[in-house]
Design a protein around this motif. Structure first.
Motif, PDB file in Angstrom:
ATOM      1  N   MET A 292       0.837  -1.170   0.000  1.00  0.00           N
ATOM      2  CA  MET A 292       0.000   0.000   0.000  1.00  0.00           C
ATOM      3  C   MET A 292       0.888   1.242   0.000  1.00  0.00           C
ATOM      4  SD  MET A 292      -3.129   0.835   2.580  1.00  0.00           S
ATOM      5  CE  MET A 292      -4.256  -0.319   1.848  1.00  0.00           C
ATOM      6  N   LYS A 293       0.522   2.220  -0.768  1.00  0.00           N
ATOM      7  CA  LYS A 293       1.307   3.446  -0.881  1.00  0.00           C
ATOM      8  C   LYS A 293       1.097   4.327   0.344  1.00  0.00           C
ATOM      9  CE  LYS A 293       2.207   3.381  -5.557  1.00  0.00           C
ATOM     10  NZ  LYS A 293       3.516   3.532  -6.067  1.00  0.00           N
ATOM     11  N   ALA A 294       2.100   5.143   0.643  1.00  0.00           N
ATOM     12  CA  ALA A 294       2.031   6.022   1.806  1.00  0.00           C
ATOM     13  C   ALA A 294       0.895   7.033   1.659  1.00  0.00           C
ATOM     14  CB  ALA A 294       3.360   6.735   1.995  1.00  0.00           C
ATOM     15  N   ASN A 295       0.637   7.504   0.448  1.00  0.00           N
ATOM     16  CA  ASN A 295      -0.460   8.451   0.244  1.00  0.00           C
ATOM     17  C   ASN A 295      -1.804   7.812   0.571  1.00  0.00           C
ATOM     18  OD1 ASN A 295       1.176  10.565  -0.516  1.00  0.00           O
ATOM     19  ND2 ASN A 295       1.124   9.996  -2.681  1.00  0.00           N
ATOM     20  N   ASP A 296      -1.971   6.539   0.235  1.00  0.00           N
ATOM     21  CA  ASP A 296      -3.203   5.828   0.575  1.00  0.00           C
ATOM     22  C   ASP A 296      -3.338   5.689   2.086  1.00  0.00           C
ATOM     23  OD1 ASP A 296      -3.649   5.536  -2.144  1.00  0.00           O
ATOM     24  OD2 ASP A 296      -2.746   3.541  -2.211  1.00  0.00           O
TER      25      ASP A 296
ATOM     26  N   GLU B 295       5.833  -2.420   5.054  1.00  0.00           N
ATOM     27  CA  GLU B 295       4.488  -1.867   5.226  1.00  0.00           C
ATOM     28  C   GLU B 295       4.252  -1.443   6.685  1.00  0.00           C
ATOM     29  OE1 GLU B 295      -0.149  -2.703   4.042  1.00  0.00           O
ATOM     30  OE2 GLU B 295       1.391  -4.099   3.368  1.00  0.00           O
ATOM     31  N   ILE B 296       4.786  -2.218   7.628  1.00  0.00           N
ATOM     32  CA  ILE B 296       4.704  -1.835   9.039  1.00  0.00           C
ATOM     33  C   ILE B 296       5.416  -0.506   9.249  1.00  0.00           C
ATOM     34  CG2 ILE B 296       5.542  -2.425  11.357  1.00  0.00           C
ATOM     35  CD1 ILE B 296       4.929  -5.357  10.679  1.00  0.00           C
ATOM     36  N   ALA B 297       6.574  -0.346   8.653  1.00  0.00           N
ATOM     37  CA  ALA B 297       7.337   0.897   8.793  1.00  0.00           C
ATOM     38  C   ALA B 297       6.567   2.077   8.203  1.00  0.00           C
ATOM     39  CB  ALA B 297       8.698   0.753   8.125  1.00  0.00           C
ATOM     40  N   LYS B 298       5.918   1.875   7.068  1.00  0.00           N
ATOM     41  CA  LYS B 298       5.132   2.943   6.458  1.00  0.00           C
ATOM     42  C   LYS B 298       3.992   3.368   7.371  1.00  0.00           C
ATOM     43  CE  LYS B 298       5.843   1.566   1.658  1.00  0.00           C
ATOM     44  NZ  LYS B 298       5.179   0.993   0.476  1.00  0.00           N
ATOM     45  N   ILE B 299       3.302   2.393   7.942  1.00  0.00           N
ATOM     46  CA  ILE B 299       2.174   2.693   8.826  1.00  0.00           C
ATOM     47  C   ILE B 299       2.657   3.445  10.059  1.00  0.00           C
ATOM     48  CG2 ILE B 299       0.444   1.675  10.350  1.00  0.00           C
ATOM     49  CD1 ILE B 299       0.020  -0.470   8.188  1.00  0.00           C
ATOM     50  N   LEU B 300       3.756   2.997  10.644  1.00  0.00           N
ATOM     51  CA  LEU B 300       4.278   3.677  11.827  1.00  0.00           C
ATOM     52  C   LEU B 300       4.693   5.106  11.507  1.00  0.00           C
ATOM     53  CD1 LEU B 300       6.386   0.830  13.458  1.00  0.00           C
ATOM     54  CD2 LEU B 300       4.208   1.756  14.248  1.00  0.00           C
ATOM     55  N   THR B 301       5.260   5.320  10.325  1.00  0.00           N
ATOM     56  CA  THR B 301       5.658   6.660   9.902  1.00  0.00           C
ATOM     57  C   THR B 301       4.439   7.564   9.770  1.00  0.00           C
ATOM     58  OG1 THR B 301       7.569   5.785   8.734  1.00  0.00           O
ATOM     59  CG2 THR B 301       6.818   7.991   8.105  1.00  0.00           C
ATOM     60  N   VAL B 302       3.385   7.072   9.130  1.00  0.00           N
ATOM     61  CA  VAL B 302       2.174   7.874   8.950  1.00  0.00           C
ATOM     62  C   VAL B 302       1.522   8.166  10.295  1.00  0.00           C
ATOM     63  CG1 VAL B 302      -0.143   7.860   7.960  1.00  0.00           C
ATOM     64  CG2 VAL B 302       1.791   7.095   6.595  1.00  0.00           C
ATOM     65  N   LEU B 303       1.522   7.184  11.207  1.00  0.00           N
ATOM     66  CA  LEU B 303       0.950   7.413  12.532  1.00  0.00           C
ATOM     67  C   LEU B 303       1.726   8.496  13.280  1.00  0.00           C
ATOM     68  CD1 LEU B 303       0.059   3.800  13.716  1.00  0.00           C
ATOM     69  CD2 LEU B 303      -1.529   5.680  13.308  1.00  0.00           C
ATOM     70  N   LYS B 304       3.049   8.486  13.153  1.00  0.00           N
ATOM     71  CA  LYS B 304       3.851   9.525  13.813  1.00  0.00           C
ATOM     72  C   LYS B 304       3.609  10.882  13.185  1.00  0.00           C
ATOM     73  CE  LYS B 304       7.437   6.454  15.469  1.00  0.00           C
ATOM     74  NZ  LYS B 304       8.837   6.025  15.380  1.00  0.00           N
ATOM     75  N   GLU B 305       3.432  10.928  11.871  1.00  0.00           N
ATOM     76  CA  GLU B 305       3.118  12.188  11.202  1.00  0.00           C
ATOM     77  C   GLU B 305       1.784  12.751  11.693  1.00  0.00           C
ATOM     78  OE1 GLU B 305       3.073  11.330   7.034  1.00  0.00           O
ATOM     79  OE2 GLU B 305       5.260  11.316   6.877  1.00  0.00           O
TER      80      GLU B 305
END
Length: 65
Positions: free
Chosen positions: A1-5, A49-59
């Protein structure tokens, strides 16, 4: 899944997806240890994908603070 999604999803949806991915990661590690893992590339994909989700949550947390 893309970070924008991922950025379009709510924090609750991201946490639910994170829980699912962590369970999958555990199962993949277990399969590897028992010699049953067929798609070794899936481990890296899940980790990213876990790293992407954690990054978006921190943002999202930084934006609300």
């Amino acid at each position: 899944m893309k970070a924008n999604d991922l950025r379009l999803k709510t924090a609750d949806e991201l946490n639910d997806r994170l829980t699912i991915l962590k369970k999958e990661q555990f199962n993949l590690r277990f399969q590897k240890a028992t010699g049953q893992l067929e798609n070794t590339a899936r481990q890296g994909a899940v980790r990213r994908e876990i790293a992407k989700i954690l990054t978006v949550l921190k943002e999202k947390a930084a934006a609300s603070a």
